[in-house]
Design a protein around this motif. Structure first.
Motif, PDB file in Angstrom:
ATOM      1  N   THR A 234      -9.592  -6.041   6.389  1.00 30.49           N
ATOM      2  CA  THR A 234     -10.162  -7.365   6.643  1.00 30.49           C
ATOM      3  C   THR A 234      -9.493  -8.454   5.812  1.00 30.49           C
ATOM      4  OG1 THR A 234     -12.308  -6.364   7.150  1.00 30.49           O
ATOM      5  CG2 THR A 234     -12.287  -8.712   6.641  1.00 30.49           C
ATOM      6  N   ASN A 235      -9.192  -8.159   4.551  1.00 30.95           N
ATOM      7  CA  ASN A 235      -8.726  -9.200   3.634  1.00 30.95           C
ATOM      8  C   ASN A 235      -7.232  -9.159   3.328  1.00 30.95           C
ATOM      9  OD1 ASN A 235     -11.432 -10.384   2.782  1.00 30.95           O
ATOM     10  ND2 ASN A 235     -11.744  -8.248   2.243  1.00 30.95           N
ATOM     11  N   CYS A 236      -6.627  -7.992   3.377  1.00 29.17           N
ATOM     12  CA  CYS A 236      -5.246  -7.851   2.907  1.00 29.17           C
ATOM     13  C   CYS A 236      -4.227  -7.729   4.036  1.00 29.17           C
ATOM     14  CB  CYS A 236      -5.121  -6.632   1.990  1.00 29.17           C
ATOM     15  SG  CYS A 236      -6.273  -6.613   0.601  1.00 29.17           S
ATOM     16  N   LEU A 237      -4.609  -7.043   5.108  1.00 24.73           N
ATOM     17  CA  LEU A 237      -3.643  -6.718   6.150  1.00 24.73           C
ATOM     18  C   LEU A 237      -3.260  -7.924   7.002  1.00 24.73           C
ATOM     19  CD1 LEU A 237      -2.218  -4.074   6.838  1.00 24.73           C
ATOM     20  CD2 LEU A 237      -3.883  -3.701   8.651  1.00 24.73           C
ATOM     21  N   ASN A 238      -3.930  -9.055   6.799  1.00 21.95           N
ATOM     22  CA  ASN A 238      -3.550 -10.263   7.535  1.00 21.95           C
ATOM     23  C   ASN A 238      -2.179 -10.777   7.104  1.00 21.95           C
ATOM     24  OD1 ASN A 238      -6.010 -10.442   8.997  1.00 21.95           O
ATOM     25  ND2 ASN A 238      -7.009 -11.285   7.189  1.00 21.95           N
ATOM     26  N   CYS A 239      -1.865 -10.628   5.814  1.00 20.25           N
ATOM     27  CA  CYS A 239      -0.587 -11.118   5.288  1.00 20.25           C
ATOM     28  C   CYS A 239       0.303  -9.986   4.785  1.00 20.25           C
ATOM     29  CB  CYS A 239      -0.823 -12.112   4.147  1.00 20.25           C
ATOM     30  SG  CYS A 239      -1.726 -13.604   4.632  1.00 20.25           S
TER      31      CYS A 239
ATOM     32  N   ALA B 152       6.156 -16.065   7.643  1.00 23.58           N
ATOM     33  CA  ALA B 152       5.704 -15.934   6.254  1.00 23.58           C
ATOM     34  C   ALA B 152       6.657 -16.655   5.308  1.00 23.58           C
ATOM     35  CB  ALA B 152       5.602 -14.459   5.879  1.00 23.58           C
ATOM     36  N   GLN B 153       7.950 -16.504   5.542  1.00 21.48           N
ATOM     37  CA  GLN B 153       8.937 -17.167   4.698  1.00 21.48           C
ATOM     38  C   GLN B 153       8.823 -18.681   4.820  1.00 21.48           C
ATOM     39  OE1 GLN B 153      11.220 -15.472   2.651  1.00 21.48           O
ATOM     40  NE2 GLN B 153      11.659 -17.495   1.824  1.00 21.48           N
ATOM     41  N   SER B 154       8.556 -19.151   6.036  1.00 21.45           N
ATOM     42  CA  SER B 154       8.459 -20.591   6.273  1.00 21.45           C
ATOM     43  C   SER B 154       7.167 -21.172   5.714  1.00 21.45           C
ATOM     44  CB  SER B 154       8.553 -20.866   7.775  1.00 21.45           C
ATOM     45  OG  SER B 154       8.345 -22.231   8.062  1.00 21.45           O
ATOM     46  N   TRP B 155       6.055 -20.476   5.908  1.00 18.91           N
ATOM     47  CA  TRP B 155       4.752 -21.013   5.508  1.00 18.91           C
ATOM     48  C   TRP B 155       4.444 -20.778   4.032  1.00 18.91           C
ATOM     49  CZ3 TRP B 155       2.052 -18.202  10.181  1.00 18.91           C
ATOM     50  CH2 TRP B 155       2.446 -18.834  11.370  1.00 18.91           C
ATOM     51  N   LEU B 156       4.821 -19.597   3.530  1.00 16.52           N
ATOM     52  CA  LEU B 156       4.418 -19.203   2.182  1.00 16.52           C
ATOM     53  C   LEU B 156       5.539 -19.276   1.152  1.00 16.52           C
ATOM     54  CD1 LEU B 156       2.329 -16.046   3.211  1.00 16.52           C
ATOM     55  CD2 LEU B 156       1.515 -18.397   2.905  1.00 16.52           C
ATOM     56  N   GLY B 157       6.769 -19.442   1.628  1.00 18.30           N
ATOM     57  CA  GLY B 157       7.899 -19.502   0.704  1.00 18.30           C
ATOM     58  C   GLY B 157       8.528 -18.154   0.436  1.00 18.30           C
ATOM     59  N   LYS B 158       7.825 -17.068   0.741  1.00 17.59           N
ATOM     60  CA  LYS B 158       8.357 -15.719   0.594  1.00 17.59           C
ATOM     61  C   LYS B 158       7.501 -14.768   1.423  1.00 17.59           C
ATOM     62  CE  LYS B 158       7.767 -13.455  -3.163  1.00 17.59           C
ATOM     63  NZ  LYS B 158       7.757 -13.023  -4.583  1.00 17.59           N
ATOM     64  N   VAL B 159       8.053 -13.615   1.726  1.00 22.28           N
ATOM     65  CA  VAL B 159       7.313 -12.618   2.498  1.00 22.28           C
ATOM     66  C   VAL B 159       6.392 -11.847   1.549  1.00 22.28           C
ATOM     67  CG1 VAL B 159       7.500 -10.583   3.972  1.00 22.28           C
ATOM     68  CG2 VAL B 159       9.222 -12.404   4.124  1.00 22.28           C
ATOM     69  N   PRO B 160       5.089 -11.806   1.825  1.00 22.69           N
ATOM     70  CA  PRO B 160       4.176 -11.044   0.958  1.00 22.69           C
ATOM     71  C   PRO B 160       4.607  -9.586   0.863  1.00 22.69           C
ATOM     72  CG  PRO B 160       2.937 -12.447   2.456  1.00 22.69           C
ATOM     73  CD  PRO B 160       4.368 -12.503   2.905  1.00 22.69           C
ATOM     74  N   PRO B 161       4.521  -8.993  -0.316  1.00 24.71           N
ATOM     75  CA  PRO B 161       5.004  -7.614  -0.492  1.00 24.71           C
ATOM     76  C   PRO B 161       4.129  -6.594   0.216  1.00 24.71           C
ATOM     77  CG  PRO B 161       3.872  -8.362  -2.459  1.00 24.71           C
ATOM     78  CD  PRO B 161       3.987  -9.558  -1.559  1.00 24.71           C
TER      79      PRO B 161
ATOM     80  N   GLY C   1      -1.025   6.432  16.048  1.00 31.23           N
ATOM     81  CA  GLY C   1       0.020   6.996  15.199  1.00 31.23           C
ATOM     82  C   GLY C   1       0.923   5.963  14.563  1.00 31.23           C
ATOM     83  N   ASP C   2       0.652   4.672  14.805  1.00 26.27           N
ATOM     84  CA  ASP C   2       1.498   3.607  14.262  1.00 26.27           C
ATOM     85  C   ASP C   2       1.259   3.421  12.768  1.00 26.27           C
ATOM     86  OD1 ASP C   2       2.506   3.163  16.748  1.00 26.27           O
ATOM     87  OD2 ASP C   2       1.379   1.320  17.133  1.00 26.27           O
ATOM     88  N   TYR C   3       2.246   2.775  12.128  1.00 31.34           N
ATOM     89  CA  TYR C   3       2.077   2.363  10.739  1.00 31.34           C
ATOM     90  C   TYR C   3       1.193   1.119  10.688  1.00 31.34           C
ATOM     91  CZ  TYR C   3       5.864   5.553   9.488  1.00 31.34           C
ATOM     92  OH  TYR C   3       6.628   6.674   9.288  1.00 31.34           O
ATOM     93  N   MET C   4       0.572   0.889   9.538  1.00 31.43           N
ATOM     94  CA  MET C   4      -0.345  -0.239   9.373  1.00 31.43           C
ATOM     95  C   MET C   4       0.457  -1.485   8.981  1.00 31.43           C
ATOM     96  SD  MET C   4      -3.418   1.814   7.404  1.00 31.43           S
ATOM     97  CE  MET C   4      -4.509   0.395   7.308  1.00 31.43           C
ATOM     98  N   THR C   5       0.997  -2.141   9.978  1.00 28.31           N
ATOM     99  CA  THR C   5       1.802  -3.335   9.741  1.00 28.31           C
ATOM    100  C   THR C   5       0.954  -4.584   9.936  1.00 28.31           C
ATOM    101  OG1 THR C   5       2.523  -3.300  12.053  1.00 28.31           O
ATOM    102  CG2 THR C   5       3.937  -2.201  10.435  1.00 28.31           C
ATOM    103  N   THR C   6       1.429  -5.687   9.378  1.00 34.63           N
ATOM    104  CA  THR C   6       0.715  -6.948   9.504  1.00 34.63           C
ATOM    105  C   THR C   6       1.161  -7.695  10.754  1.00 34.63           C
ATOM    106  OG1 THR C   6       0.311  -9.090   8.446  1.00 34.63           O
ATOM    107  CG2 THR C   6       2.452  -8.073   8.055  1.00 34.63           C
ATOM    108  N   ALA C   7       0.267  -8.518  11.271  1.00 41.71           N
ATOM    109  CA  ALA C   7       0.605  -9.327  12.441  1.00 41.71           C
ATOM    110  C   ALA C   7       1.442 -10.543  12.058  1.00 41.71           C
ATOM    111  CB  ALA C   7      -0.669  -9.782  13.149  1.00 41.71           C
TER     112      ALA C   7
END
Length: 250
Positions: free
Chosen positions: A53-58, A104-113, A92-98
């Motif tokens: 709910t809180n982390c996988l968004n980014c 992310a690079q444009s909005w946040l300045g870097k890709v969240p780890p 069976g997929d990996y838990m990737t973010t949308a």
């Protein structure tokens, strides 16, 4: 082995032993004990919900598959109905973010780890303390700062739950001949949870993140205990057999 080589090896071992503590936040940072329990499936399930709910968004968890959540007592139907919010995702997929990395690079300045191994790298106590150490800082670009991770780039995404704290000076202390202020965090705005409820919420989240870093850890520990017990029994059995075979030998 000569004395100088032995001293060098001892120094190397000491540096390696101290490295995790330094990486976990430095010598001046007090870490609260998370007291997690990897055998508490209810806690792990609540933590999984909190993470998604809180982390996988980014952030992504690209080394963790949705199917691994069955190891914390959830069925495939429960995972699909309550945790897999992306209709295109497969079990069976990996838990990737949308969140697209370019956005992310444009909005946040870097890709969240990626957070799959965050608990293994930082430690459970570090994560538990970090998520409870945010405070309002008008000088920060995000408006937030953190006592464990100074000048942190990530804002406090759980502030609605915890509330807002500010850092206040409560005294001073002398360090290396210089006086430094002693500070603590004071509550300015209440969140939707009490401090005890928020601590429990974060503990569940950290518990799940620790599981996510090594899903087989709990089973590995159980197998290790069984193996050690077997070796103890085998040792005494071998000792009895040895005494029986050698009792007439002088």
């Amino acid at each position: 082995m000569n004395r100088s080589l032995f001293a060098t090896l001892c120094l190397a071992v000491g540096l390696l032993a101290s490295a995790p503590a330094t990486a976990a936040g430095g010598a001046d940072v007090h870490l609260d004990a998370a007291n997690i329990n990897l055998y508490d499936q209810a806690s792990l399930q609540r933590g999984a919900r909190a993470f998604i709910t809180n982390c996988l968004n980014c952030h992504s968890a690209q080394f963790m598959r949705w199917g691994h959540l069955t190891q914390i007592g959830l069925t495939e139907d429960q995972i699909k109905a309550n945790l897999m919010f992306n209709p295109d995702a497969k079990f069976g997929d990996y838990m990737t973010t949308a969140l697209d990395p370019k956005d992310a690079q444009s909005w946040l300045g870097k890709v969240p780890p990626d957070l799959t191994l965050a608990a293994r790298v930082r430690g459970s106590d570090w994560l538990y303390t970090y998520l409870r150490s945010y405070y309002v800082d008008p000088a920060s670009p995000s408006g937030w700062n953190n006592e464990v991770f100074p000048n942190v780039g990530m804002p406090h995404v759980l502030h609605d739950l915890q509330g807002a704290y500010s850092k206040v000076v409560v005294g001073e202390r002398e360090v290396h001949g210089k006086k430094e202020p002693v500070t603590k965090l004071a509550l300015d705005r209440k969140g939707t949870m009490s401090p005890q409820e928020y601590d429990a919420y974060v503990r569940d989240l950290v518990n799940y993140m620790t599981f996510m870093g090594e899903p087989v850890r709990a089973k590995r520990i159980q197998i290790g205990i069984v193996v050690l017990l077997f070796l103890v029994v085998a040792f005494f059995a071998a000792l009895v057999v040895k005494k029986e075979y050698w009792k007439d030998v002088k």
